[in-house]
Write an enzyme that holds these catalytic residues in place. Structure first.
Site, PDB file in Angstrom:
ATOM      1  N   ALA A  68       0.862  -1.184   0.000  1.00  0.00           N
ATOM      2  CA  ALA A  68       0.000   0.000   0.000  1.00  0.00           C
ATOM      3  C   ALA A  68       0.894   1.228   0.000  1.00  0.00           C
ATOM      4  CB  ALA A  68      -0.876  -0.001   1.243  1.00  0.00           C
ATOM      5  N   GLY A 111       0.702  -5.203   0.578  1.00  0.00           N
ATOM      6  CA  GLY A 111      -0.363  -5.288  -0.420  1.00  0.00           C
ATOM      7  C   GLY A 111       0.135  -5.866  -1.737  1.00  0.00           C
ATOM      8  N   GLU A 114      -0.097  -9.437  -1.293  1.00  0.00           N
ATOM      9  CA  GLU A 114      -1.529  -9.770  -1.300  1.00  0.00           C
ATOM     10  C   GLU A 114      -2.084  -9.747  -2.725  1.00  0.00           C
ATOM     11  OE1 GLU A 114      -2.203  -6.775   1.739  1.00  0.00           O
ATOM     12  OE2 GLU A 114      -3.155  -8.282   3.003  1.00  0.00           O
ATOM     13  N   GLU A 134       3.979  -5.341   7.228  1.00  0.00           N
ATOM     14  CA  GLU A 134       3.074  -4.371   7.863  1.00  0.00           C
ATOM     15  C   GLU A 134       3.356  -4.216   9.353  1.00  0.00           C
ATOM     16  OE1 GLU A 134       2.146  -6.736   5.749  1.00  0.00           O
ATOM     17  OE2 GLU A 134       0.605  -6.011   4.371  1.00  0.00           O
TER      18      GLU A 134
HETATM   19  N1  DAK Z   1       4.627   3.337  -0.138  1.00  0.00           N
HETATM   20  C1  DAK Z   1       5.064   4.532  -0.603  1.00  0.00           C
HETATM   21  N2  DAK Z   1       6.311   4.729  -1.115  1.00  0.00           N
HETATM   22  C2  DAK Z   1       7.134   3.665  -1.142  1.00  0.00           C
HETATM   23  C3  DAK Z   1       6.756   2.388  -0.657  1.00  0.00           C
HETATM   24  C4  DAK Z   1       5.421   2.240  -0.148  1.00  0.00           C
HETATM   25  N3  DAK Z   1       4.931   1.046   0.286  1.00  0.00           N
HETATM   26  N4  DAK Z   1       7.805   1.557  -0.787  1.00  0.00           N
HETATM   27  C5  DAK Z   1       8.796   2.271  -1.354  1.00  0.00           C
HETATM   28  N5  DAK Z   1       8.407   3.548  -1.555  1.00  0.00           N
HETATM   29  C6  DAK Z   1       9.184   4.643  -2.131  1.00  0.00           C
HETATM   30  C7  DAK Z   1      10.191   5.189  -1.123  1.00  0.00           C
HETATM   31  O1  DAK Z   1       9.577   6.138  -0.280  1.00  0.00           O
HETATM   32  C8  DAK Z   1      11.211   5.812  -2.061  1.00  0.00           C
HETATM   33  O2  DAK Z   1      10.715   7.034  -2.558  1.00  0.00           O
HETATM   34  P1  DAK Z   1      11.538   8.421  -2.284  1.00  0.00           P
HETATM   35  O3  DAK Z   1      11.671   8.495  -0.803  1.00  0.00           O
HETATM   36  O4  DAK Z   1      12.842   8.183  -3.011  1.00  0.00           O
HETATM   37  O5  DAK Z   1      10.658   9.460  -2.911  1.00  0.00           O
HETATM   38  C9  DAK Z   1      11.229   4.829  -3.250  1.00  0.00           C
HETATM   39  O6  DAK Z   1       9.976   4.160  -3.208  1.00  0.00           O
HETATM   40  C10 DAK Z   1      12.338   3.822  -3.141  1.00  0.00           C
HETATM   41  O7  DAK Z   1      12.299   3.213  -1.855  1.00  0.00           O
HETATM   42  P2  DAK Z   1      13.616   3.013  -0.964  1.00  0.00           P
HETATM   43  O8  DAK Z   1      14.520   4.167  -1.107  1.00  0.00           O
HETATM   44  O9  DAK Z   1      13.139   2.648   0.391  1.00  0.00           O
HETATM   45  O10 DAK Z   1      14.273   1.751  -1.717  1.00  0.00           O
HETATM   46  P3  DAK Z   1      15.168   0.552  -1.101  1.00  0.00           P
HETATM   47  O11 DAK Z   1      15.606  -0.217  -2.294  1.00  0.00           O
HETATM   48  O12 DAK Z   1      16.168   1.075  -0.125  1.00  0.00           O
HETATM   49  O13 DAK Z   1      14.133  -0.354  -0.253  1.00  0.00           O
HETATM   50  C11 DAK Z   1      12.012  -1.528   0.088  1.00  0.00           C
HETATM   51  C12 DAK Z   1      13.123  -1.037  -0.918  1.00  0.00           C
HETATM   52  C13 DAK Z   1      10.880  -2.083  -0.738  1.00  0.00           C
HETATM   53  C14 DAK Z   1      12.609  -2.638   0.960  1.00  0.00           C
HETATM   54  C15 DAK Z   1      11.589  -0.336   0.983  1.00  0.00           C
HETATM   55  O14 DAK Z   1      11.209   0.755   0.144  1.00  0.00           O
HETATM   56  C16 DAK Z   1      10.423  -0.666   1.859  1.00  0.00           C
HETATM   57  O15 DAK Z   1      10.580  -1.281   2.906  1.00  0.00           O
HETATM   58  N6  DAK Z   1       9.188  -0.233   1.459  1.00  0.00           N
HETATM   59  C17 DAK Z   1       8.018  -0.386   2.269  1.00  0.00           C
HETATM   60  C18 DAK Z   1       7.524  -1.801   2.250  1.00  0.00           C
HETATM   61  C19 DAK Z   1       6.329  -1.983   3.145  1.00  0.00           C
HETATM   62  O16 DAK Z   1       6.369  -1.719   4.360  1.00  0.00           O
HETATM   63  N7  DAK Z   1       5.191  -2.437   2.580  1.00  0.00           N
HETATM   64  C20 DAK Z   1       3.987  -2.658   3.312  1.00  0.00           C
HETATM   65  C21 DAK Z   1       3.147  -1.389   3.249  1.00  0.00           C
HETATM   66  S1  DAK Z   1       1.644  -1.553   4.210  1.00  0.00           S
HETATM   67  C22 DAK Z   1      -5.842  -2.267   3.086  1.00  0.00           C
HETATM   68  C23 DAK Z   1      -5.343  -3.116   2.161  1.00  0.00           C
HETATM   69  C24 DAK Z   1      -3.989  -3.356   2.115  1.00  0.00           C
HETATM   70  C25 DAK Z   1      -3.138  -2.715   2.981  1.00  0.00           C
HETATM   71  C26 DAK Z   1      -3.663  -1.859   3.897  1.00  0.00           C
HETATM   72  C27 DAK Z   1      -5.007  -1.625   3.967  1.00  0.00           C
HETATM   73  N8  DAK Z   1      -7.268  -2.004   3.180  1.00  0.00           N
HETATM   74  C28 DAK Z   1      -8.093  -2.508   2.086  1.00  0.00           C
HETATM   75  C29 DAK Z   1      -7.848  -1.270   4.228  1.00  0.00           C
HETATM   76  C30 DAK Z   1      -1.735  -2.966   2.846  1.00  0.00           C
HETATM   77  C31 DAK Z   1      -0.809  -2.393   3.618  1.00  0.00           C
HETATM   78  C32 DAK Z   1       0.584  -2.406   3.209  1.00  0.00           C
HETATM   79  O17 DAK Z   1       0.948  -2.919   2.177  1.00  0.00           O
END
Ligand code: DAK
Length: 260
Positions: A68, A111, A114, A134
Site C-alpha cells: 500500500a 499489499g 496480497e 506491515e
Molecule cells: N509506499 C510509498 N512509497 C514507497 C513504498 C510504499 N509502500 N515503498 C517504497 N516507496 C518509495 C520510497 O519512499 C522511495 O521514494 P523516495 O523516498 O525516493 O521518494 C522509493 O519508493 C524507493 O524506496 P527506498 O529508497 O526505500 O528503496 P530501497 O531499495 O532502499 O528499499 C524496500 C526497498 C521495498 C525494501 C523499501 O522501500 C520498503 O521497505 N518499502 C516499504 C515496504 C512496506 O512496508 N510495505 C507494506 C506497506 S503496508 C488495506 C489493504 C492493504 C493494505 C492496507 C489496507 N485495506 C483494504 C484497508 C496494505 C498495507 C501495506 O501494504
C-alpha cells in the site's frame, strides 16, 4: 500497443491475452487508490469482453509492488480506514472470473504480496522477494494477507512472515506453494504470457468453472466442494465445447472451441 492509464499500462489484447503492467516506478509501484481502481476497472472490463481469455499482471524488473502507499495511508484516521474505497477495489479484483497470472520480479511486499495472492498462477523471477512487513508499521495485512497466506503457505510460515516482517526468496515461495515456477528474471513475464496464451486456447466456460470451483476449496468443506464440482461438471456437459473437445479427440484433430 500500450494504453496509458495514470498508474498502469495496459496492452492490446493479443490472442486472448491482456497484460497489465504496474507503472509507478518512482514509488516502487506502491498501490495507491488510483492504481488499485485502475487495475479493478481493467479487470471488470476484461471480465465483460469475450475476446479476453486470460490476464497477465506484472511490475518491473526490480519491483512487483512494495505494498500500500504508505504516504497515502498515513493520512487516514480510523473512520478513513473504515470508509476506504480500496476495500471495494480489492473485492473487484478478487471477483475477477477469468485466469489472472502474475509475473513477479523483485519486491512483492504487503499489499504487493496480497495482490500476488489474488492471482491464480504466480511465476517468479529468481530475484523476487515476498513479505508482509506491515508489522513494522504497527498494522497487520489488510487485503486478505492473514487469511490467504495461511491457506497458501500453512500456519508456521504465515506466522513467520506476518509476525517477523521477514522476506522470503522466490525459491522459498515456490517450496511453500505461493509460486508455481521460478525462472530467471528476464523470463518470468514471457513464461506467464506463454501460460496465458495456452489457457486462452482452452474452452472458456470450462476454464471459468474450474477457477470458481478451485477457489471455493479455500472456503468450504470437502463435501460441499465436491458437490459444487459435480454440479459444474454436469453443467459443462451441456456446452458445445465439451462435445467439440470429445469429438476432436475421437477424430484425432484439434478442437475448435467457440465458448458456447
Ligand atoms: N509506499 C510509498 N512509497 C514507497 C513504498 C510504499 N509502500 N515503498 C517504497 N516507496 C518509495 C520510497 O519512499 C522511495 O521514494 P523516495 O523516498 O525516493 O521518494 C522509493 O519508493 C524507493 O524506496 P527506498 O529508497 O526505500 O528503496 P530501497 O531499495 O532502499 O528499499 C524496500 C526497498 C521495498 C525494501 C523499501 O522501500 C520498503 O521497505 N518499502 C516499504 C515496504 C512496506 O512496508 N510495505 C507494506 C506497506 S503496508 C488495506 C489493504 C492493504 C493494505 C492496507 C489496507 N485495506 C483494504 C484497508 C496494505 C498495507 C501495506 O501494504
Amino acid at each position: 500497443m500500450q494504453h496509458e492509464y495514470q498508474d498502469i499500462l495496459v496492452s492490446d489484447i493479443s490472442s486472448g491475452v491482456l497484460t497489465i503492467t504496474l507503472n509507478r516506478p518512482e514509488a516502487y509501484n506502491a498501490l495507491r487508490t488510483q492504481l488499485l481502481s485502475e487495475v479493478a476497472e481493467v479487470l471488470d472490463q476484461a471480465a465483460q469482453n469475450d475476446d479476453v481469455r486470460a490476464v497477465v499482471i506484472t511490475g518491473n524488473e526490480k519491483v512487483f509492488a512494495a505494498g500500500a502507499d504508505i504516504k497515502e495511508m498515513a493520512a487516514l484516521d480510523a473512520v478513513g480506514v473504515l470508509n476506504d474505497p480500496r476495500v471495494l477495489h480489492w473485492r473487484r479484483i478478487a471477483q475477477f472470473s477469468k485466469p489472472l497470472i502474475a509475473a513477479v520480479n523483485g519486491f512483492a511486499l504487503g499489499g504487493g504480496c496480497e495482490l500476488v495472492m489474488h492471482a491464480d498462477i504466480v511465476i517468479a523471477g529468481d530475484n523476487a522477494q515476498f513479505g508482509q512487513p506491515e508489522i513494522n508499521l504497527g498494522i497487520i495485512p489488510g487485503a486478505g494477507g492473514t487469511q490467504r497466506l495461511l491457506r497458501t503457505v500453512g500456519k508456521s510460515m504465515a506466522m513467520q512472515l506476518v509476525l517477523s516482517g521477514e522476506f522470503i526468496s522466490a525459491a522459498q515461495a515456490r517450496d511453500f506453494g505461493l509460486v508455481s515456477e521460478v525462472t530467471i528474471p528476464e523470463r518470468s513475464l514471457e513464461r506467464a504470457t506463454e501460460l496465458a496464451h495456452k489457457i486462452a486456447t482452452k474452452p472458456p466456460i470450462a476454464v471459468r468453472q474450474a477457477k470458481e470451483v478451485l477457489l471455493k476449496a479455500y472456503e468450504t468443506t470437502l463435501d460441499s466442494g465436491l458437490s459444487l464440482e459435480r454440479k459444474a461438471f454436469t453443467l459443462l456437459a451441456a456446452t458445445e465445447d465439451r462435445n467439440e473437445g470429445i469429438a476432436a479427440f475421437m477424430e484425432k484433430r484439434k478442437p475448435n472451441f467457440t465458448g458456447k
